[in-house]
Design an enzyme around this catalytic site. Structure first.
Site, PDB file in Angstrom:
ATOM      1  N   ASP A 263       0.878  -1.153   0.000  1.00 15.04           N
ATOM      2  CA  ASP A 263       0.000   0.000   0.000  1.00 15.04           C
ATOM      3  C   ASP A 263       0.928   1.218   0.000  1.00 15.04           C
ATOM      4  OD1 ASP A 263      -2.078   1.726  -0.046  1.00 15.04           O
ATOM      5  OD2 ASP A 263      -3.172   0.858   1.642  1.00 15.04           O
TER       6      ASP A 263
HETATM    7  C1  BGC Z   1      -4.922   3.299  -0.193  1.00 16.48           C
HETATM    8  C2  BGC Z   1      -4.975   2.256  -1.282  1.00 16.48           C
HETATM    9  C3  BGC Z   1      -4.771   2.912  -2.612  1.00 16.48           C
HETATM   10  C4  BGC Z   1      -3.450   3.654  -2.590  1.00 16.48           C
HETATM   11  C5  BGC Z   1      -3.120   4.372  -3.862  1.00 16.48           C
HETATM   12  C6  BGC Z   1      -3.682   4.157  -0.273  1.00 16.48           C
HETATM   13  O1  BGC Z   1      -3.749   5.233   0.598  1.00 16.48           O
HETATM   14  O2  BGC Z   1      -4.985   2.666   1.060  1.00 16.48           O
HETATM   15  O3  BGC Z   1      -6.197   1.580  -1.261  1.00 16.48           O
HETATM   16  O4  BGC Z   1      -4.802   1.964  -3.628  1.00 16.48           O
HETATM   17  O5  BGC Z   1      -3.484   4.638  -1.567  1.00 16.48           O
HETATM   18  O6  BGC Z   1      -3.944   5.453  -4.059  1.00 16.48           O
END
Ligand code: BGC
Length: 731
Positions: A263
């Protein structure tokens, strides 16, 4: 030999020579693994390292020298996110990136229809393909443990079986188009409060029976090509670099051969990430959604520092090769796949899919006096109240927010159907959508809007209230949970006032979560709608008008009061944690498993949803009353549509273990079928009950076990509406 024949042979020979020289990795007919290993054998250490981390906000490197393309990623999971700048979180302001917003995953789960899931996966991935995205960051498969979680709307409810069954067709049909699904957030990302730092303790049974099964199914049955590690810590180690979770469980036990992507900002340590199973590190030195940093991509944990450890022999080359092979596999399956779909965006087919998903996911919770479907000629003055009737709900929510080409609001659609003289009052205000900030609206303003609506209500003979939540911070939004189980902006008071003024109120509630309904008995009908995407208004009108007979069922329970929910009832250590230490004290008893056991009556149970017609269930029958190890028996029943409209019913099968050496839920969902019935029609529904369905996770042998004895099959229309029970014995 003639000159022309000579030239032809020469050409043939040179083609053969070139073919013979074509490296295996470029040969599309060669098996994937040979191509991957061939590419790997041609790469330098530095080139391999470069593939293990981002090279921009949403891409990771290929191998330019070898012509191996980079990986282009995008959020997910309800449509392709607008283009983000290469090197900052700012939107890139492209003019060609508007797309179709599909309904939120809660809505998809509420369809209880795997065929709809396949339609969703196909349509959304075609949009990704057209936007030249190789990896779709989704679907989200975390379990709804409690109704305050800001991201439940991106997930598929409280039950691992429902989540897993709905995820598989989505993934399969998306990946057929050559777009990788990156299922997220693996694992235990069940709240947004302290999401970067909370350390979770969960017992082995709950982990295996509740929090992992949907991911396992997505990997083993769905064949997901990528998976996203989550932010929190499990047993003291961040899930993005957790050796047990990523290496032992995911890769070794489940046989996952794709890439683990972090993540954004979820990696915190070079050694742990390198040895703990992280393959592609993204978004480091940010807080996931907003914060920037001066660090360069080579400074990522799996950049220069990792390369140094490899060069010094402190981490073996095999570890790096494995990561690079996983990144390569993902590239070969997507970006480097000539047969992948070209896709399309904003096609009529996609709007149709959007509406179809919504039509099957909207839930009729209450329908007193048979007020729905609305018979327009009965009413002279229809009033629409509520901010959500005019608001674009595809914005906000965090990373899943979308930039749409065309949206139909409820008010537009309702006026389109019942005429332009339908009146409107906003009723309340929620302020602007701001990530991580709440735009406070003054009490005076709320009072003014409320009174204005009540004034208009005096003239109305039907009110369609469209409210609920809206993806503002603390209203179904990433990085924050809700503070309260009640609806905000004075909506409870507003609805109560409206109900005193007008006898007919249809409450259409938009949310990705359950909420309190102190006004339940004051309103005539309740429709649970979700974030329905681009076709929001049209979908709603399909249901309100009766054009479509509602057939959605709840993917999570609505409790009467927050304290009924086990995660909350068991104290702060259970939610949200104390000093960032948290224990999932309810263990396996999540959602209806707890309410069943503790005999707590819910407001609306898991699996609940009404129809404009009536379904009658026959008695369940079994093919045999005993079964043995490895065996299966079948359960059949009949369902009759005894009403006047064609409709769909979800038939739910739960199994309970009557006597066991360990605690088992009263019953657990093990099958469901959605069937279409014309008035007067009867259909037979058949379920297989397998030996696997009887197992629990044995924390002594660390494996799945079934104990001989009596079991009970429950044929249900919801977790609280048991239509028939029948016992059988496992020998
Ligand atoms: C989120 C993810 C997301 C990623 C990219 C993170 O803050 O938890 O679900 O895919 O950002 O935007």
């Amino acid at each position: 030999m003639k000159k022309s024949a000579f030239i032809t042979s020469l050409l043939l020979l040179s083609t053969m020579y070139v073919c013979a020289q074509t490296p295996v990795y470029l040969d599309e007919k060669a098996p994937l693994e040979q191509r991957v290993q061939d590419a790997l054998s041609k790469m330098t250490t530095h080139e391999k390292i470069r593939m293990c981390h981002g090279q921009s906000k949403f891409t990771s490197a290929g191998v330019p020298r070898l012509g191996i393309p980079q990986l282009m990623m995008s959020d997910g999971p309800h449509g392709v996110r607008a283009e983000i700048s290469w090197n900052s979180w700012a939107y890139a302001d492209w003019t060609n990136d508007s797309i179709v917003a599909f309904p939120a995953l809660t809505c998809l789960a509420a369809t209880w229809n795997p065929q709809i899931s396949a339609i969703y996966g196909n349509a959304v991935s075609e949009e990704f393909a057209y936007r030249k995205k190789d990896v779709m960051l989704g679907p989200g498969l975390n379990i709804c443990r409690m109704p305050l979680n800001g991201r439940n709307f991106e997930y598929m409810g409280e039950d691992p079986y429902l989540t897993g069954e709905m995820a598989v067709p989505y993934i399969q049909s998306a990946q057929k188009n050559g777009v990788a699904c990156c299922v997220k957030h693996f694992a235990l990302n069940n709240q947004e409060v302290d999401r970067f730092a909370v350390n979770i303790k969960v017992d082995e049974r709950a982990l295996n029976e509740i929090y992992l099964p949907a991911f396992k199914k997505a990997v083993q049955k769905g064949g997901a090509w990528a998976i996203m590690g989550s932010y929190p810590l499990w047993n003291g180690v961040h899930c993005c670099q957790n050796d047990t979770l990523l290496n032992k469980i995911l890769k070794q036990q489940w046989g996952f051969d794709g890439a683990v992507i972090s993540d954004w900002g979820g990696v915190t340590d070079t050694w742990q990430a390198a040895t703990g199973g992280m393959d592609i590190e993204m978004g480091s030195y940010t807080n996931g959604m907003t914060k920037e940093s001066e660090f360069g991509y080579d400074d990522f944990y799996l950049g220069n520092n990792f390369e140094k450890l490899i060069n010094e022999g402190k981490i073996p080359m095999s570890v790096l090769n494995d990561k690079t092979a996983r990144a390569l596999r993902t590239i070969f399956r997507t970006a480097f796949n000539r047969n992948r779909a070209y896709g399309n965006i904003c096609s009529e087919a996609h709007y149709t899919a959007c509406r179809q998903i919504g039509d099957e996911g909207v839930i009729l919770l209450q329908n007193k006096k048979g007020i729905l479907p609305i018979e327009a000629k009965k009413y002279k003055n229809i009033l629409v109240v509520g901010e959500n009737a005019t608001r674009s709900l595809t914005k906000g929510g965090g990373s899943s927010e979308l930039k749409t080409k065309r949206d139909v609001t409820p008010l537009e659609a309702i006026r389109g159907m019942y005429g332009n003289d339908v009146d409107y009052a906003q009723g309340y205000s929620s302020g602007r959508v701001m990530y991580d900030h709440v735009d406070n609206v003054s009490a005076d303003e709320l009072a003014r809007l409320s009174s204005e609506a009540v004034e208009k209500a005096k003239k109305a003979d039907l009110i369609i209230y469209v409210g609920g939540m809206n993806k503002n911070t603390k209203q179904d939004c990433e990085n924050s949970d809700r503070d309260d189980y009640n609806l905000s902006y004075g909506q409870n008071e507003l609805i109560a006032r409206l109900a005193k003024t007008c006898p007919n109120i249809v409450a259409v509630m938009i949310s990705g979560n359950a909420y309190a309904m102190p006004w339940k008995n004051d309103v005539t009908a309740i429709v649970q709608a979700w974030y329905l995407g681009s076709e929001f208004g049209n979908t709603l009108c399909d249901i309100l008008s009766g054009e479509v007979n509602p057939s959605g069922k709840l993917p999570f329970s609505f409790v009467n009061k927050l304290n009924d929910c086990p995660a909350i009832a068991l104290g702060k250590e259970s939610y949200p944690g104390i000093n960032k230490q948290q224990t999932y004290k309810e263990g396996i008893l999540v959602g209806y498993r707890w309410y069943d056991m503790k005999k707590i009556k819910t407001l609306f149970p898991f699996g609940y949803g009404l129809s404009y017609t009536i379904f009658k269930y026959g008695k369940p029958k079994l093919s045999a009353s005993t079964m043995s190890e490895g065996d299966y028996i079948t359960l059949t029943t009949t369902v009759t549509n005894s009403g006047k409209r064609t409709g769909k019913e979800v038939v739910e099968l739960y199994i309970g273990d009557e006597k066991c050496s360990v605690l088992r839920p009263v019953k657990e969902l093990k099958g469901f079928k959605k069937i279409l019935l014309n008035p007067g029609e009867t259909k037979t529904v058949t379920f297989a009950i397998t030996y696997e369905d009887l197992k629990f996770w044995n924390d002594k042998s660390h494996s799945w076990t079934a104990e001989p004895g009596m079991f009970k099959a429950y044929l249900c229309s919801s977790a609280e509406d048991v239509k028939g029970e029948i016992e059988f014995e496992l020998k």
